[in-house]
Enzyme design. Structure first.
Site, PDB file in Angstrom:
ATOM      1  N   ASP A 133       0.803  -1.217   0.000  1.00 26.50           N
ATOM      2  CA  ASP A 133       0.000   0.000   0.000  1.00 26.50           C
ATOM      3  C   ASP A 133       0.839   1.273   0.000  1.00 26.50           C
ATOM      4  OD1 ASP A 133      -2.541   1.457   0.160  1.00 26.50           O
ATOM      5  OD2 ASP A 133      -1.591   2.188   1.993  1.00 26.50           O
ATOM      6  N   ASP A 149      -7.610   3.999   6.305  1.00 30.37           N
ATOM      7  CA  ASP A 149      -6.418   4.545   5.635  1.00 30.37           C
ATOM      8  C   ASP A 149      -5.876   5.734   6.428  1.00 30.37           C
ATOM      9  OD1 ASP A 149      -4.307   4.899   3.924  1.00 30.37           O
ATOM     10  OD2 ASP A 149      -5.494   5.460   2.181  1.00 30.37           O
TER      11      ASP A 149
HETATM   12  O1  DOR Z   1      -3.299   8.849   0.803  1.00 32.87           O
HETATM   13  C1  DOR Z   1      -2.567   7.899   1.009  1.00 32.87           C
HETATM   14  N1  DOR Z   1      -1.662   7.930   1.992  1.00 32.87           N
HETATM   15  N2  DOR Z   1      -2.678   6.823   0.239  1.00 32.87           N
HETATM   16  C2  DOR Z   1      -1.793   5.797   0.305  1.00 32.87           C
HETATM   17  O2  DOR Z   1      -1.917   4.877  -0.435  1.00 32.87           O
HETATM   18  C3  DOR Z   1      -0.646   5.870   1.239  1.00 32.87           C
HETATM   19  C4  DOR Z   1      -0.942   6.756   2.364  1.00 32.87           C
HETATM   20  C5  DOR Z   1       0.273   7.131   3.155  1.00 32.87           C
HETATM   21  O3  DOR Z   1       1.088   6.277   3.487  1.00 32.87           O
HETATM   22  O4  DOR Z   1       0.403   8.316   3.514  1.00 32.87           O
HETATM   23 ZN    ZN Z   2      -3.220   3.023  -0.490  1.00 32.82          ZN
END
Ligand code: DOR
Ligand code: ZN
Length: 425
Positions: free
Chosen positions: A148, A301
């Site tokens: 991710d 997230d």
């Molecule tokens: O917005 C995001 N932040 N999307 C991601 O896939 C990673 C994440 C991050 O690690 O800050």
């Molecule tokens: Zn992500």
């Protein structure tokens, strides 16, 4: 020591009852019960503790923005009893050295079960598979793997990862983003980004990977989980794939259920996130998809970032938003108060389904005698303005919004971890 949760409605249904918790389990459910500590839950709803499949805790590497300790506190305050800590740390969690550490540090803190996510590829580079077997066999007991932040974009690497994961009995969670379609992209590709002069991130970059991975999972007889679904088209592809019997699951974030790209007007990078905030029609489709079970669950997230990484040029800012402490209220606003989900439905999308997807057998359990006491008490009639949160970072897009519903208390295996906005260490 026993704890009595007094006068609470299980799943918001029926008459209020007392729930007695002792030795980590639900010991009794009835009326007129007594216990050593009494938590008055009059007017509240009792749910199984929330499970977050997608949290960035930033330890090791960016302890200035969040640590396993501060993130665990934020999780407990948000009603969570288990979180999955993403692998894009520094160093990357692509070996047992890191994943074992994350598990152990989570246990030391003891506020929430911290499950380490292992990287699929070495250094999240997408080129060479990481030692998933070793991470699964280590004391970190890794059961979910994800790059991710980055997509496992090479179809052959993804195919091998799915095959390997299926023999190991673990899950691959994909950040679906075809990188050749999102070079330099900072916002949803559409009229707003065009008008504001922001480079667009097209829906097809997500949807093409979701479709591809559904087919790869079908052929490998493997399971695949889609992180942060953000478009109406993704919902359609998921519906099709599930109708074919493909073992595909998906999550949606609270921010994609509430916000859209009209927020970009101010160029405030607090609204920058990956995948980006989309259009109203996508928000509607995501809500409907979640209500119908096409999207299985909510995942935050939670992505803490330092002030200097957010308060800068939009194109330079890091993507991501805080989520743990506001998730429940956003779900009440978007799903409960709209009539799309009842409290049983909230239990399903925030606890039961994520626990099932990750294969946790002690979370997301029914609220019954003899079950582990991982519980969340919610006051459905409370409403408050989002102000200071407890994460180390401050990047919440919800600041100043009046949101309904409040997590009153959280219990992990019978121990109160948060009560009335205070963490209990
Ligand atoms: O917005 C995001 N932040 N999307 C991601 O896939 C990673 C994440 C991050 O690690 O800050
Ligand atoms: Zn992500």
């Amino acid at each position: 020591m026993s704890v009595l949760i007094k006068s609470v409605r299980l799943y918001g249904e029926g008459d209020p009852v007392d729930v007695l918790v002792a030795d980590g389990e639900i010991a009794d459910i009835g009326t007129g019960l007594s216990g050593d500590e009494v938590v008055d839950a009059t007017g509240c709803v009792l749910l199984p503790g929330f499970v977050d499949l997608h949290t960035h805790l930033r330890e090791p590497g960016r302890e200035d923005t969040e640590t396993i300790e501060t993130g665990s506190a934020a999780a407990a305050l948000g009603g969570y009893t288990a979180v999955f800590a993403m692998a894009n740390t520094n160093p990357v969690a692509d070996s047992p050295v890191v994943t074992d550490y994350v598990r152990r540090r989570g246990e030391e803190v003891g506020l929430v079960d911290v499950h380490p996510v292992g990287a699929v590829t070495v250094g999240l580079k997408g080129e060479q598979l990481a030692e998933m077997g070793m991470m699964a066999a280590g004391t970190g007991r890794v059961r979910v793997f994800s790059d991710d932040g980055m997509c496992v974009y090479d179809p052959l690497i993804m195919r091998r990862a799915l095959e390997y994961a299926s023999t190991l009995g673990v899950l691959i969670a994909q950040h679906a983003e075809e990188p050749r379609l999102t070079k330099g992209a900072v916002a949803h590709e559409g009229p707003n980004a065009a008008r504001l002069g922001l480079t667009g991130w097209p829906r097809a970059a997500e949807e093409s990977i979701v479709a591809r991975d559904a087919l790869l999972a079908r052929d490998a007889g493997a399971k695949v989980h889609i992180c942060h679904a953000s478009t109406a088209g993704t919902v359609e592809i998921l519906k099709w794939a599930k109708s074919q019997g493909i073992q595909i699951t998906a999550e949606v974030t609270p921010h994609h259920l509430l916000l859209d790209d009209s927020r970009l007007e101010t160029y405030d990078a607090v609204n920058k996130v990956n995948p980006p905030l989309r259009e109203k029609s996508d928000v509607e489709a995501l809500r409907a998809g979640l209500a119908q079970g096409v999207i299985d669950c909510v995942a935050t997230d939670h992505a803490p970032h330092a002030e200097q990484d957010k308060c800068c040029e939009f194109s330079q800012a890091r993507p991501g938003m805080l989520g743990l402490e506001t998730a429940l209220s956003v779900i009440v606003e978007t799903m409960v108060n709209t009539g799309l989900l009842d409290w049983r439905g909230v239990a399903r999308v925030m606890s039961e389904r994520p626990a099932e997807i990750a294969g946790l057998d002690d979370q997301g359990r029914p609220i019954e005698i003899g079950e582990p006491a991982n519980l969340t008490i919610v006051d459905p009639s409370a409403s408050s303005k989002v102000d200071k949160l407890n994460s180390l970072a401050k990047n919440t897009p919800f600041r100043g919004m009046e949101l309904p519903g409040r997590v009153v208390g959280t219990m992990l295996r019978g121990r109160v971890t948060a009560l009335n906005g205070e963490v209990r260490r």
